[in-house]
Design an enzyme around this catalytic site. Structure first.
Site, PDB file in Angstrom:
ATOM      1  N   GLY A  46       0.834  -1.190   0.000  1.00  0.00           N
ATOM      2  CA  GLY A  46       0.000   0.000   0.000  1.00  0.00           C
ATOM      3  C   GLY A  46       0.869   1.240   0.000  1.00  0.00           C
ATOM      4  O   GLY A  46       2.059   1.190   0.342  1.00  0.00           O
ATOM      5  N   GLN A  51       3.223   9.905   1.452  1.00  0.00           N
ATOM      6  CA  GLN A  51       4.495   9.177   1.369  1.00  0.00           C
ATOM      7  C   GLN A  51       5.297   9.533   0.128  1.00  0.00           C
ATOM      8  O   GLN A  51       6.479   9.193   0.035  1.00  0.00           O
ATOM      9  CB  GLN A  51       4.237   7.664   1.379  1.00  0.00           C
ATOM     10  CG  GLN A  51       3.653   7.174   2.699  1.00  0.00           C
ATOM     11  CD  GLN A  51       3.496   5.670   2.678  1.00  0.00           C
ATOM     12  OE1 GLN A  51       2.483   5.166   2.222  1.00  0.00           O
ATOM     13  NE2 GLN A  51       4.491   4.949   3.151  1.00  0.00           N
ATOM     14  N   CYS A  92       6.452  -0.213   7.245  1.00  0.00           N
ATOM     15  CA  CYS A  92       6.008   0.938   6.462  1.00  0.00           C
ATOM     16  C   CYS A  92       7.130   1.350   5.522  1.00  0.00           C
ATOM     17  O   CYS A  92       8.281   1.448   5.946  1.00  0.00           O
ATOM     18  CB  CYS A  92       5.670   2.087   7.409  1.00  0.00           C
ATOM     19  SG  CYS A  92       5.093   3.573   6.557  1.00  0.00           S
ATOM     20  N   LEU A  93       6.788   1.616   4.261  1.00  0.00           N
ATOM     21  CA  LEU A  93       7.811   2.023   3.289  1.00  0.00           C
ATOM     22  C   LEU A  93       8.502   3.320   3.697  1.00  0.00           C
ATOM     23  O   LEU A  93       9.631   3.573   3.288  1.00  0.00           O
ATOM     24  CB  LEU A  93       7.179   2.204   1.895  1.00  0.00           C
ATOM     25  CG  LEU A  93       6.677   0.937   1.197  1.00  0.00           C
ATOM     26  CD1 LEU A  93       5.953   1.312  -0.096  1.00  0.00           C
ATOM     27  CD2 LEU A  93       7.815  -0.032   0.912  1.00  0.00           C
ATOM     28  N   HIS A 134      -4.109   1.025   7.502  1.00  0.00           N
ATOM     29  CA  HIS A 134      -2.753   1.607   7.578  1.00  0.00           C
ATOM     30  C   HIS A 134      -2.658   2.834   6.664  1.00  0.00           C
ATOM     31  O   HIS A 134      -2.135   3.883   7.070  1.00  0.00           O
ATOM     32  CB  HIS A 134      -1.733   0.525   7.179  1.00  0.00           C
ATOM     33  CG  HIS A 134      -0.309   0.965   7.160  1.00  0.00           C
ATOM     34  ND1 HIS A 134       0.666   0.409   7.973  1.00  0.00           N
ATOM     35  CD2 HIS A 134       0.333   1.904   6.410  1.00  0.00           C
ATOM     36  CE1 HIS A 134       1.834   1.002   7.718  1.00  0.00           C
ATOM     37  NE2 HIS A 134       1.666   1.908   6.766  1.00  0.00           N
ATOM     38  N   GLU A 135      -3.193   2.723   5.448  1.00  0.00           N
ATOM     39  CA  GLU A 135      -3.078   3.834   4.488  1.00  0.00           C
ATOM     40  C   GLU A 135      -3.983   5.014   4.875  1.00  0.00           C
ATOM     41  O   GLU A 135      -3.600   6.178   4.690  1.00  0.00           O
ATOM     42  CB  GLU A 135      -3.382   3.354   3.066  1.00  0.00           C
ATOM     43  CG  GLU A 135      -2.498   2.205   2.566  1.00  0.00           C
ATOM     44  CD  GLU A 135      -1.013   2.394   2.776  1.00  0.00           C
ATOM     45  OE1 GLU A 135      -0.529   3.543   2.762  1.00  0.00           O
ATOM     46  OE2 GLU A 135      -0.312   1.379   2.973  1.00  0.00           O
ATOM     47  N   HIS A 138      -2.266   7.070   7.251  1.00  0.00           N
ATOM     48  CA  HIS A 138      -1.294   7.983   6.623  1.00  0.00           C
ATOM     49  C   HIS A 138      -1.949   9.295   6.198  1.00  0.00           C
ATOM     50  O   HIS A 138      -1.355  10.361   6.381  1.00  0.00           O
ATOM     51  CB  HIS A 138      -0.667   7.355   5.376  1.00  0.00           C
ATOM     52  CG  HIS A 138       0.564   6.553   5.644  1.00  0.00           C
ATOM     53  ND1 HIS A 138       1.703   7.098   6.192  1.00  0.00           N
ATOM     54  CD2 HIS A 138       0.846   5.244   5.430  1.00  0.00           C
ATOM     55  CE1 HIS A 138       2.631   6.162   6.300  1.00  0.00           C
ATOM     56  NE2 HIS A 138       2.137   5.020   5.850  1.00  0.00           N
TER      57      HIS A 138
HETATM   58 ZN   LIG Z   1       2.997   3.158   5.811  1.00  0.00          ZN
END
Ligand SMILES: [Zn+2]
Length: 160
Positions: A46, A51, A92-93, A134-135, A138
Site C-alpha cells: 500500500g 508518502q 512501512c515504506l 494503515h493507508e 497515513h
Molecule cells: Zn505506511
C-alpha cells in the site's frame, strides 16, 4: 514514473491532507499512475499520497500477489469497525527497517470515491481491511510508530 518515497521523520508525513475533487485533475490522474508505479517498484502492499510528498487524500492498495487487482481510493474513510481486534506485525515504506505489532479492528467498512467520483463501499476482514486502515492512517498523519506497542525490529531507529 516512480517517485521517491518520503522517509520518517519528514514533516510531510504529518501534514494535513486535502480532499480530492472530481472530475480528477490531470495532476491527480498522473499522481495516481505514478503512485501505482512507485508501490509496485518498492514491492509494497500500500502507499498513501503523503508518502510521496503530496498532501491529498489518495491511497493505493497493492495486493496483486494475493490476486486482487491494484486499485486507488480517493477520500477513503473508515465508516464502521468490527468489535474484534487483531494484532499483526506491520512495517512501512516510509520507516524502513522498523517493524512491530499493531492492534486494529479485524473487520472494517470503508467508503471512498473511485476515479469517476462515484462512492464505493468496501467491507472486509482480510488484507484489504488491514492495508486500508494503515493507508487511511497515513492520510490522517498517523504512523505505525504511534500505534506499535511492541517493536520486533528497528526500535532504535525511531526512539531517541
Ligand atoms: Zn505506511
Amino acid at each position: 514514473m516512480k517517485l521517491p518515497i518520503k522517509k520518517y521523520p519528514d514533516p510531510v508525513l504529518r501534514a494535513k491532507t486535502q480532499p480530492v475533487v472530481f472530475p480528477l485533475s490531470a495532476e491527480i490522474q498522473k499522481l495516481t499512475k505514478d503512485m501505482i508505479d512507485t508501490v509496485r517498484s518498492a514491492d509494497g502492499i500500500g502507499l498513501a499520497a503523503p508518502q510521496v510528498g503530496k498532501s491529498v487524500k489518495l491511497v493505493i492498495i497493492n495486493l496483486e500477489k494475493s490476486g486482487i487487482p491494484i486499485f486507488a481510493l480517493y477520500n477513503p474513510r473508515v465508516v464502521s469497525k468490527g468489535f474484534k481486534k487483531i494484532e499483526l506485525e506491520e512495517g512501512c515504506l516510509s520507516i524502513p527497517g522498523v517493524y512491530g505489532y499493531v492492534r486494529r479492528p479485524k473487520k472494517v467498512t470503508i467508503k471512498a470515491e473511485n476515479h469517476l467520483g462515484e462512492t464505493v463501499q468496501i467491507t472486509d476482514e482480510g488484507w484489504v481491511a488491514r492495508v486500508a486502515q494503515h493507508e487511511i492512517d497515513h492520510i490522517n498523519g498517523v504512523l505505525i510508530t504511534d500505534l506499535i506497542k511492541k517493536y520486533t525490529k528497528g526500535e532504535e531507529l525511531v526512539k531517541k
